[in-house]
Write a protein that holds these residues in place. Sequence first.
Motif, PDB file in Angstrom:
ATOM      1  N   MET A   1     -16.111  -1.216  -9.951  1.00 40.75           N
ATOM      2  CA  MET A   1     -16.386  -0.975  -8.543  1.00 40.75           C
ATOM      3  C   MET A   1     -15.205  -0.265  -7.891  1.00 40.75           C
ATOM      4  O   MET A   1     -14.052  -0.485  -8.264  1.00 40.75           O
ATOM      5  CB  MET A   1     -16.652  -2.285  -7.809  1.00 40.75           C
ATOM      6  CG  MET A   1     -17.789  -3.117  -8.381  1.00 40.75           C
ATOM      7  SD  MET A   1     -19.411  -2.375  -8.106  1.00 40.75           S
ATOM      8  CE  MET A   1     -19.615  -2.678  -6.347  1.00 40.75           C
ATOM      9  N   THR A   3     -13.942   1.053  -3.807  1.00 41.06           N
ATOM     10  CA  THR A   3     -14.227   1.108  -2.375  1.00 41.06           C
ATOM     11  C   THR A   3     -13.568   2.339  -1.785  1.00 41.06           C
ATOM     12  O   THR A   3     -12.345   2.495  -1.844  1.00 41.06           O
ATOM     13  CB  THR A   3     -13.728  -0.158  -1.666  1.00 41.06           C
ATOM     14  OG1 THR A   3     -14.376  -1.302  -2.231  1.00 41.06           O
ATOM     15  CG2 THR A   3     -14.052  -0.099  -0.180  1.00 41.06           C
ATOM     16  N   GLU A   5     -12.813   4.924   1.457  1.00 42.25           N
ATOM     17  CA  GLU A   5     -12.698   5.010   2.907  1.00 42.25           C
ATOM     18  C   GLU A   5     -12.642   6.491   3.273  1.00 42.25           C
ATOM     19  O   GLU A   5     -11.732   7.212   2.837  1.00 42.25           O
ATOM     20  CB  GLU A   5     -11.471   4.260   3.410  1.00 42.25           C
ATOM     21  CG  GLU A   5     -11.419   4.183   4.928  1.00 42.25           C
ATOM     22  CD  GLU A   5     -10.489   3.097   5.450  1.00 42.25           C
ATOM     23  OE1 GLU A   5     -10.045   3.202   6.615  1.00 42.25           O
ATOM     24  OE2 GLU A   5     -10.198   2.131   4.690  1.00 42.25           O
ATOM     25  N   GLN A  31      -8.497  -0.019   5.644  1.00 43.39           N
ATOM     26  CA  GLN A  31      -8.951  -1.371   5.330  1.00 43.39           C
ATOM     27  C   GLN A  31      -8.233  -1.900   4.089  1.00 43.39           C
ATOM     28  O   GLN A  31      -8.026  -1.161   3.115  1.00 43.39           O
ATOM     29  CB  GLN A  31     -10.462  -1.380   5.089  1.00 43.39           C
ATOM     30  CG  GLN A  31     -11.294  -0.958   6.289  1.00 43.39           C
ATOM     31  CD  GLN A  31     -11.215  -1.967   7.415  1.00 43.39           C
ATOM     32  OE1 GLN A  31     -11.201  -3.176   7.189  1.00 43.39           O
ATOM     33  NE2 GLN A  31     -11.157  -1.464   8.641  1.00 43.39           N
ATOM     34  N   THR A  33      -9.266  -3.664   1.831  1.00 40.89           N
ATOM     35  CA  THR A  33     -10.138  -3.680   0.658  1.00 40.89           C
ATOM     36  C   THR A  33     -10.436  -2.279   0.123  1.00 40.89           C
ATOM     37  O   THR A  33     -11.131  -2.143  -0.891  1.00 40.89           O
ATOM     38  CB  THR A  33     -11.462  -4.380   0.997  1.00 40.89           C
ATOM     39  OG1 THR A  33     -12.004  -3.798   2.198  1.00 40.89           O
ATOM     40  CG2 THR A  33     -11.248  -5.870   1.214  1.00 40.89           C
ATOM     41  N   SER A  34      -9.941  -1.234   0.784  1.00 41.01           N
ATOM     42  CA  SER A  34     -10.205   0.134   0.325  1.00 41.01           C
ATOM     43  C   SER A  34      -9.315   0.491  -0.863  1.00 41.01           C
ATOM     44  O   SER A  34      -8.127   0.172  -0.893  1.00 41.01           O
ATOM     45  CB  SER A  34      -9.974   1.140   1.456  1.00 41.01           C
ATOM     46  OG  SER A  34     -10.920   0.972   2.486  1.00 41.01           O
ATOM     47  N   ASP A  35      -9.892   1.179  -1.842  1.00 40.78           N
ATOM     48  CA  ASP A  35      -9.144   1.635  -3.016  1.00 40.78           C
ATOM     49  C   ASP A  35      -8.649   3.061  -2.863  1.00 40.78           C
ATOM     50  O   ASP A  35      -7.577   3.408  -3.358  1.00 40.78           O
ATOM     51  CB  ASP A  35     -10.021   1.549  -4.269  1.00 40.78           C
ATOM     52  CG  ASP A  35     -10.462   0.136  -4.576  1.00 40.78           C
ATOM     53  OD1 ASP A  35      -9.589  -0.742  -4.684  1.00 40.78           O
ATOM     54  OD2 ASP A  35     -11.682  -0.100  -4.703  1.00 40.78           O
ATOM     55  N   CYS A 221     -24.193   6.465   2.852  1.00 42.65           N
ATOM     56  CA  CYS A 221     -23.604   6.349   4.188  1.00 42.65           C
ATOM     57  C   CYS A 221     -23.316   7.752   4.693  1.00 42.65           C
ATOM     58  O   CYS A 221     -23.119   8.681   3.899  1.00 42.65           O
ATOM     59  CB  CYS A 221     -22.344   5.483   4.190  1.00 42.65           C
ATOM     60  SG  CYS A 221     -20.928   6.200   3.335  1.00 42.65           S
ATOM     61  N   GLN A 231     -16.335   3.058   5.404  1.00 41.21           N
ATOM     62  CA  GLN A 231     -15.962   2.378   4.175  1.00 41.21           C
ATOM     63  C   GLN A 231     -17.216   1.997   3.412  1.00 41.21           C
ATOM     64  O   GLN A 231     -18.201   1.524   3.996  1.00 41.21           O
ATOM     65  CB  GLN A 231     -15.133   1.123   4.469  1.00 41.21           C
ATOM     66  CG  GLN A 231     -14.555   0.485   3.205  1.00 41.21           C
ATOM     67  CD  GLN A 231     -14.068  -0.930   3.433  1.00 41.21           C
ATOM     68  OE1 GLN A 231     -14.828  -1.769   3.920  1.00 41.21           O
ATOM     69  NE2 GLN A 231     -12.819  -1.219   3.086  1.00 41.21           N
ATOM     70  N   ILE A 232     -17.178   2.207   2.100  1.00 36.99           N
ATOM     71  CA  ILE A 232     -18.326   1.844   1.267  1.00 36.99           C
ATOM     72  C   ILE A 232     -17.840   1.483  -0.134  1.00 36.99           C
ATOM     73  O   ILE A 232     -16.919   2.110  -0.663  1.00 36.99           O
ATOM     74  CB  ILE A 232     -19.362   2.993   1.203  1.00 36.99           C
ATOM     75  CG1 ILE A 232     -20.610   2.549   0.428  1.00 36.99           C
ATOM     76  CG2 ILE A 232     -18.757   4.246   0.613  1.00 36.99           C
ATOM     77  CD1 ILE A 232     -21.764   3.532   0.502  1.00 36.99           C
ATOM     78  N   GLN A 233     -18.457   0.465  -0.708  1.00 40.08           N
ATOM     79  CA  GLN A 233     -18.168   0.077  -2.085  1.00 40.08           C
ATOM     80  C   GLN A 233     -19.294   0.567  -2.990  1.00 40.08           C
ATOM     81  O   GLN A 233     -20.476   0.366  -2.688  1.00 40.08           O
ATOM     82  CB  GLN A 233     -18.026  -1.435  -2.217  1.00 40.08           C
ATOM     83  CG  GLN A 233     -17.611  -1.893  -3.615  1.00 40.08           C
ATOM     84  CD  GLN A 233     -17.522  -3.408  -3.732  1.00 40.08           C
ATOM     85  OE1 GLN A 233     -18.521  -4.103  -3.678  1.00 40.08           O
ATOM     86  NE2 GLN A 233     -16.294  -3.913  -3.871  1.00 40.08           N
ATOM     87  N   ASP A 235     -20.369   1.460  -7.391  1.00 41.40           N
ATOM     88  CA  ASP A 235     -20.039   1.296  -8.806  1.00 41.40           C
ATOM     89  C   ASP A 235     -20.395   2.590  -9.521  1.00 41.40           C
ATOM     90  O   ASP A 235     -21.537   2.781  -9.947  1.00 41.40           O
ATOM     91  CB  ASP A 235     -20.807   0.125  -9.412  1.00 41.40           C
ATOM     92  CG  ASP A 235     -20.428  -0.122 -10.868  1.00 41.40           C
ATOM     93  OD1 ASP A 235     -19.592   0.637 -11.402  1.00 41.40           O
ATOM     94  OD2 ASP A 235     -20.985  -1.050 -11.476  1.00 41.40           O
TER      95      ASP A 235
END
Length: 272
Positions: A1, A3, A5, A31, A33-35, A221, A231-233, A235
């Motif tokens: 996965m 994420t 941004e 964020q 959690t963003s990669d 998105c 932001q979106i996750q 895979d």
Amino acid sequence: MVTLELAQIAFIDGDIAGNLAKVVGYIRKAQATSDIIIFPETCFSGFPTHENAPEYSQTLNGNIIQTLEREARAKGIAVLAGICEAQNGAYYNSAVFIDPEKGHIATYRKTHMWLTDQGLFTPGDQFISFDWRGIRIGLLICFDIEFPESGRANALLDADLLLVVNGNMDPYGETHRTAIKARAQENQFFAAFVNRVGQDSFGHQFAGGSCVVDPFGGTLCEAGREEMTLQIQIDPLKRREYQKDYHYLNERALPYQSEIEVDGEYSYLKIQ
């Protein structure tokens, strides 16, 4: 996965310090959690002219790259951004990928020259893909996505995820919305582009519409026309599920003649 941004921003042509500071601010506000945080094409300078290209452009070991490396490391996030690159008297419209641990690990030079690129930027001579945290990433810039060959080159390089830094203006917004969906669908990978908004010094109105699409070309998105982040996750490895019933690359009737070079975790497709 992974994420993503998407940092859809406006910037001021020629204000290198101000635009860099703005990008740094978005990195710091990203964020937790963003990669990967992604910025538009030429986002530190705007589009250059023959007269201002020397001041708009920078080498890949200059202040912009050093700053991005420092901020990416401090935030723990990868950064993809468009830059006017100078090397040996030539100028390139480039995208740089900064890893939070390794620093600057990949550069893609735009291969297809749009109207304002022609005669100013030197076209890149290869497509690239690279391994990053278990996925394979390919890069393109703006006008590149209007050509099926650009997407196919990334499919040949086994990209799971295509990332595009964009600087697309009216009246061509719908063109790129259609193109990114087509490139994803016909090559069965995930794709995202991040566009600029606002006006430039030439009076161009940028179309926004930054988005992420799946391997069916479905929109996951999409941004509007104002400054914003999305932001979106996703895979990207799930693209293989889209290839179970049919595999466009393997089933095409006209094979694409190409020369792929492999160097560790990087793959290159030279333009013939």
